[in-house]
Design a protein around this motif. Structure first.
Motif, mmCIF file in Angstrom:
data_model
loop_
_atom_site.group_PDB
_atom_site.id
_atom_site.type_symbol
_atom_site.label_atom_id
_atom_site.label_comp_id
_atom_site.label_asym_id
_atom_site.label_seq_id
_atom_site.Cartn_x
_atom_site.Cartn_y
_atom_site.Cartn_z
ATOM 1 N N ALA A 261 59.548 42.377 28.895
ATOM 2 C CA ALA A 261 58.316 42.972 29.412
ATOM 3 C C ALA A 261 58.395 43.189 30.914
ATOM 4 N N ASP A 262 59.086 42.286 31.621
ATOM 5 C CA ASP A 262 59.182 42.394 33.075
ATOM 6 C C ASP A 262 59.726 43.752 33.513
ATOM 7 N N HIS A 263 60.723 44.256 32.787
ATOM 8 C CA HIS A 263 61.361 45.501 33.188
ATOM 9 C C HIS A 263 60.783 46.733 32.485
ATOM 10 N N PHE A 264 60.155 46.557 31.290
ATOM 11 C CA PHE A 264 59.852 47.730 30.479
ATOM 12 C C PHE A 264 58.399 47.864 30.032
ATOM 13 N N ALA A 265 57.531 46.922 30.375
ATOM 14 C CA ALA A 265 56.132 47.012 29.925
ATOM 15 C C ALA A 265 55.445 48.275 30.433
ATOM 16 N N THR A 266 55.815 48.726 31.613
ATOM 17 C CA THR A 266 55.192 49.930 32.190
ATOM 18 C C THR A 266 55.979 51.198 31.878
ATOM 19 N N ARG A 267 57.015 51.084 31.036
ATOM 20 C CA ARG A 267 57.871 52.237 30.746
ATOM 21 C C ARG A 267 57.795 52.685 29.283
ATOM 22 N N VAL A 268 56.832 52.186 28.526
ATOM 23 C CA VAL A 268 56.745 52.550 27.106
ATOM 24 C C VAL A 268 56.642 54.073 26.977
ATOM 25 N N GLY A 269 57.493 54.630 26.126
ATOM 26 C CA GLY A 269 57.534 56.070 25.932
ATOM 27 C C GLY A 269 58.537 56.791 26.820
ATOM 28 N N ASP A 270 59.058 56.082 27.841
ATOM 29 C CA ASP A 270 60.029 56.707 28.750
ATOM 30 C C ASP A 270 61.400 56.815 28.096
#
Length: 376
Positions: A271-280
């Motif tokens: 989550a630290d690296h990818f929670a804000t990247r969902v769909g990227d």
């Protein structure tokens, strides 16, 4: 005496038909005292321009260059105690090997007995003692390059600069001279900066590598760090043979957990690296040497197209079902034929993940805090 080399915000611009061309762009770094540091990158990336500025043959448009505590930005080449070996083997054809090696010392006014002693030492180190009375035209290409190295070595410089000295030699001579240059460095009390476009030379010879990209610094680190911890997709692809495999993936959230979902594989992600990247969309990099037909937490399907034998190893060039190019290096794939479908495994710790701009998001050991990774 070897000295550190420091570049502070160094820029070099050339004017051509009224247009400014930036050859070196805001380059800042410190080359350690006594190190063997290689400038590497594709043609036109600023390697030789940087070397020539260190030598004093070019003046920076802006910025500062220092040797140790002494600023040398505006010093002439003669005042820097710096020797340079050029790509073209510049020997005086009317002088013997001995005279060529000692020419710089004669210009400096070094007494004849001292010149003779230093020429003999240089010739012994470079294994050209028997060639000292010959003319350059009587030497092979490798012997001529050794003479050029000797003429620099004999001056006992603080800084030794080498501008692609092996680019015109065949593979066998290159291999021999790589060893000679490293031996030379061990005997010199000098900081060596070596320019090459050949990343194999850079990886095998260097304490540190400066990788340039369009005049800008991409990464400055020991060879192993560039191989295992590249800061960008550019570094990962430039360093290593064959180049790093790049696979497309999408960041997804499934049942509260984050994954990188690609064609035929799913990798757990933090989550630290990818929670804000969902769909990227992201790119997963895997070096060919870390793919295996016999093991791995995650699997890929690869359709073989070409198989090359490199001594005890084989390189399989193929594609995934969705069209991504992929290379596999393995000692066990000699019986693979064109069109064969392979199941290739990899471990999550061996991947890199890049964003859409080609910058590294994280490395495999940072993908998840879960010590056990299982494919869904």
């Amino acid at each position: 005496m070897a000295r550190t080399i420091q570049l502070d915000s160094v820029n070099k611009e050339y004017q051509s038909t009224g247009t400014a061309h930036v050859a070196v762009d805001d380059l800042s770094l410190t080359i350690p005292e006594g190190s063997f540091t290689t400038l590497v990158g594709p043609s036109g990336c600023g390697k030789t321009t940087t070397l020539r500025m260190i030598a004093g043959l070019e003046t920076p448009t802006s910025g500062r260059i220092s040797f140790g505590d002494e600023e040398v930005t505006d010093q002439s080449p003669q005042d820097r105690n710096c020797a340079m070996v050029f790509q073209s083997i510049a020997l005086y054809p009317h002088m013997t090997v001995s005279e060529n090696i000692g020419y710089g010392l004669r210009v400096q006014g070094v007494p004849k007995d001292e010149r003779t002693r230093r020429i003999k030492e240089a010739a012994e180190t470079l294994q050209i003692t028997e060639q000292l009375e010959k003319m350059p035209s009587e030497l092979s290409g490798g012997q001529q390059q050794r003479v050029a190295l000797g003429s620099a070595f004999v001056q006992d410089p603080d800084v030794l600069l080498l501008d692609e000295p092996m680019s015109d030699l065949d593979a066998k001579l290159k291999a021999e001279l790589r060893v000679e240059v490293q031996r030379l460095h061990q005997e010199l009390d000098a900081t060596v900066v070596y320019v090459t476009h050949d990343q194999t030379e850079a990886m095998t010879m260097s304490d540190h590598i400066i990788l340039l990209n369009n005049g800008r610094l991409e990464q400055f680190a020991p060879p192993g760090e560039l191989f295992d911890r590249p800061v960008s997709e550019y570094v990962a692809r430039f360093i290593g043979t064959p180049s790093t495999n790049l696979l497309t993936a999408t960041v997804a959230e499934r049942d509260g957990e984050y994954v990188l979902a690609g064609e035929g594989y799913t990798i757990p992600a933090s989550a630290d690296h990818f929670a804000t990247r969902v769909g990227d969309s992201v790119t997963v990099g895997i070096r060919p040497q870390y793919l295996s037909s016999e093991s791995g937490e995650h699997q890929l399907t690869v359709i073989a197209e070409v198989v090359e034998q490199l001594g005890t190893e084989f390189v399989v060039h193929g594609r995934t079902p969705d069209g991504d190019n992929i290379d596999v290096v393995s000692p066990t794939l000699g019986d693979v034929g064109q069109g064969d479908e392979l199941t290739i495994g990899f471990d999550v710790d061996d991947v890199f993940v890049f964003d859409s701009d080609g910058q590294t998001i994280c490395y495999g050991d940072e993908l998840t805090t879960d010590p056990i990774h299982q494919s869904p």
